[in-house]
Structures are given as structure tokens and as C-alpha cells.
Design an enzyme around this catalytic site. Structure first.
Site, PDB file in Angstrom:
ATOM      1  N   ASP A  80      87.353  13.898  29.172  1.00 30.98           N
ATOM      2  CA  ASP A  80      88.426  14.891  29.037  1.00 30.98           C
ATOM      3  C   ASP A  80      89.592  14.615  29.987  1.00 30.98           C
ATOM      4  O   ASP A  80      90.161  15.525  30.575  1.00 30.98           O
ATOM      5  CB  ASP A  80      87.886  16.305  29.289  1.00 30.98           C
ATOM      6  CG  ASP A  80      86.835  16.710  28.275  1.00 30.98           C
ATOM      7  OD1 ASP A  80      86.727  16.033  27.246  1.00 30.98           O
ATOM      8  OD2 ASP A  80      86.121  17.680  28.520  1.00 30.98           O
ATOM      9  N   CYS A 123      84.351  16.145  23.914  1.00 30.10           N
ATOM     10  CA  CYS A 123      83.378  15.139  24.344  1.00 30.10           C
ATOM     11  C   CYS A 123      82.633  14.424  23.218  1.00 30.10           C
ATOM     12  O   CYS A 123      82.778  13.215  23.037  1.00 30.10           O
ATOM     13  CB  CYS A 123      82.351  15.795  25.265  1.00 30.10           C
ATOM     14  SG  CYS A 123      83.047  16.927  26.468  1.00 30.10           S
ATOM     15  N   HIS A 139      75.368  13.407  25.991  1.00 32.83           N
ATOM     16  CA  HIS A 139      76.040  14.359  25.098  1.00 32.83           C
ATOM     17  C   HIS A 139      76.131  13.872  23.645  1.00 32.83           C
ATOM     18  O   HIS A 139      77.071  14.197  22.927  1.00 32.83           O
ATOM     19  CB  HIS A 139      77.444  14.704  25.626  1.00 32.83           C
ATOM     20  CG  HIS A 139      77.871  16.095  25.251  1.00 32.83           C
ATOM     21  ND1 HIS A 139      79.146  16.561  25.456  1.00 32.83           N
ATOM     22  CD2 HIS A 139      77.177  17.114  24.685  1.00 32.83           C
ATOM     23  CE1 HIS A 139      79.233  17.806  25.030  1.00 32.83           C
ATOM     24  NE2 HIS A 139      78.050  18.160  24.566  1.00 32.83           N
TER      25      HIS A 139
END
Length: 212
Positions: free
Chosen positions: A34, A71, A127
Site C-alpha cells: 500500500d 493488498c 495474504h
């Protein structure tokens, strides 16, 4: 700043060549999650980033390059080479309770590098799904892994809270399972040391036969 913010250095993986051919380089890839245009010093940011500025000055700056704003979609593209509309990850991030992940029929960058004779290691944030063991990073092409599986964590306690019940649980893992002895060890320092350990422990004499 919230302890659960994701705006930190969170993704690092090493790809080490096992062959002795000098023409095949070792690769170290670092992803800052990010990261905004104005979050780096040489763009005039109030945030001082002298090391990144120096690296950028001596390298190549991609000033007209775009990625997804969150993400999981961005990570899925990097790891699979496929636009996120083809993996079903275009809508949002993968939440802790969500039974979703990068599809298993999408080989990862780590898978392909291993086919080319590399050993592969990852430190930081995954993730890309963990609801089944087949989706874990050490099942997706990485020889070793150290980090957290969800989208963010507490930098000192290494816990994450569920989205709806806000129940805290440990989210720090390696390929052996949960890591329970690092509470109080600040994540940025912990991950940095783990990354250094990966580089230093690489066996330069190890050779693997590769069929091309």
C-alpha cells in the site's frame, strides 16, 4: 498510527540460484504494501526515506506504473502473473474468516523459479489465502516462510483480531507452524533479521540438476 496498519515493509522473498552458472543471478524482491506516490522522499514527501532514495537513484524508477490499490489483488497478480479478474480476487482483500485464496491452478512465481533451479524463501506478509493447508505459502512454491498470513498484525504481539467478533489470535507462522516465542519483538526488526538470516544461511555450493 494504528498497530494494524499495513503501510510497512511486509513482503520479502529471496530466490537463490542453485546452479553454478555465473550468468544466472540471485534475486531479492522487496514489496512495500500500500505504498503511495507521496510516501517516498524523492517525491517530496515529509517522510524521509534516504535508503530507498539512494536505491532509486542508482536503479530504475518506474514513474508511470500502476498496481491495484489494495493488498490481495496486487499480490495475486505478482505471484501468478494473471490479472485479478481471472483469479476471482478483483473485489477486495481476503478477510481472515473468508474461505478464499489464490486458485491452486495458478502456478506462483516461486513455483516457476523452483522449476528453473532456484531455492525460494519468503519473509513477511502472505495474504493470499490460508483456509486450507494447500493455500499456505510453503505449499505454493516457497521452501521456507516466516511471517503472517492475513492482511495485518500487531507489530509487537503478532496477533490479529477477527473482523466480526474482534477475537484476538496469533498470526505469526513459519513452515513448521505457529511461532509463539517472538512476542515483544518488533515486526520490522524481526523480519529484517529473518531476511538477513535467509541470505547468510544460503548454501552457495548446493547444486541442483535442472531439466529444461
Amino acid at each position: 498510527m494504528s498497530l494494524y496498519t499495513a503501510r510497512v515493509l511486509v513482503f520479502f522473498f529471496c530466490l537463490f540460484d542453485w546452479s553454478l552458472a555465473a550468468s544466472t543471478p540471485n534475486v531479492v524482491f522487496v514489496l512495500a504494501d500500500d505504498y503511495g506516490y507521496n510516501d517516498i522522499g524523492y517525491h517530496g514527501s515529509e517522510i524521509q526515506t534516504p535508503t530507498l532514495d539512494k536505491l532509486a537513484q542508482s536503479g530504475v524508477k518506474l514513474e508511470n506504473y500502476y498496481v491495484q490499490p489494495i493488498c490481495s489483488p496486487t499480490r495475486s497478480q505478482l505471484m501468478s502473473g494473471r490479472y485479478q479478474i481471472h483469479t476471482g480476487l478483483q473485489h477486495s482483500i481476503i478477510w481472515p474468516e473468508q474461505p478464499n485464496g489464490l486458485p491452486l491452478n495458478s502456478p506462483t512465481l516461486a513455483d516457476k523459479m523452483k522449476e528453473a533451479g532456484y531455492s525460494t524463501h519468503m519473509v513477511g506478509k502472505w495474504h493470499l489465502g490460508f483456509y486450507k493447508k494447500e493455500y499456505l505459502p510453503w505449499k505454493r512454491g516457497f521452501d521456507t516462510y516466516f511471517g503472517y498470513l492475513t492482511g495485518s498484525e500487531d507489530y509487537f504481539k503478532h496477533i490479529r483480531k477477527t473482523s466480526f467478533t474482534h477475537k484476538a489470535y496469533l498470526d505469526l507462522h513459519n513452515e513448521q507452524g505457529p511461532v509463539k516465542n517472538e512476542s515483544g519483538h518488533y515486526s520490522a526488526h524481526l523480519f529484517t533479521q529473518k531476511a538477513i538470516d535467509v541470505v547468510n544461511s544460503h548454501n552457495k555450493k548446493k547444486v541442483k540438476e535442472v531439466n529444461v
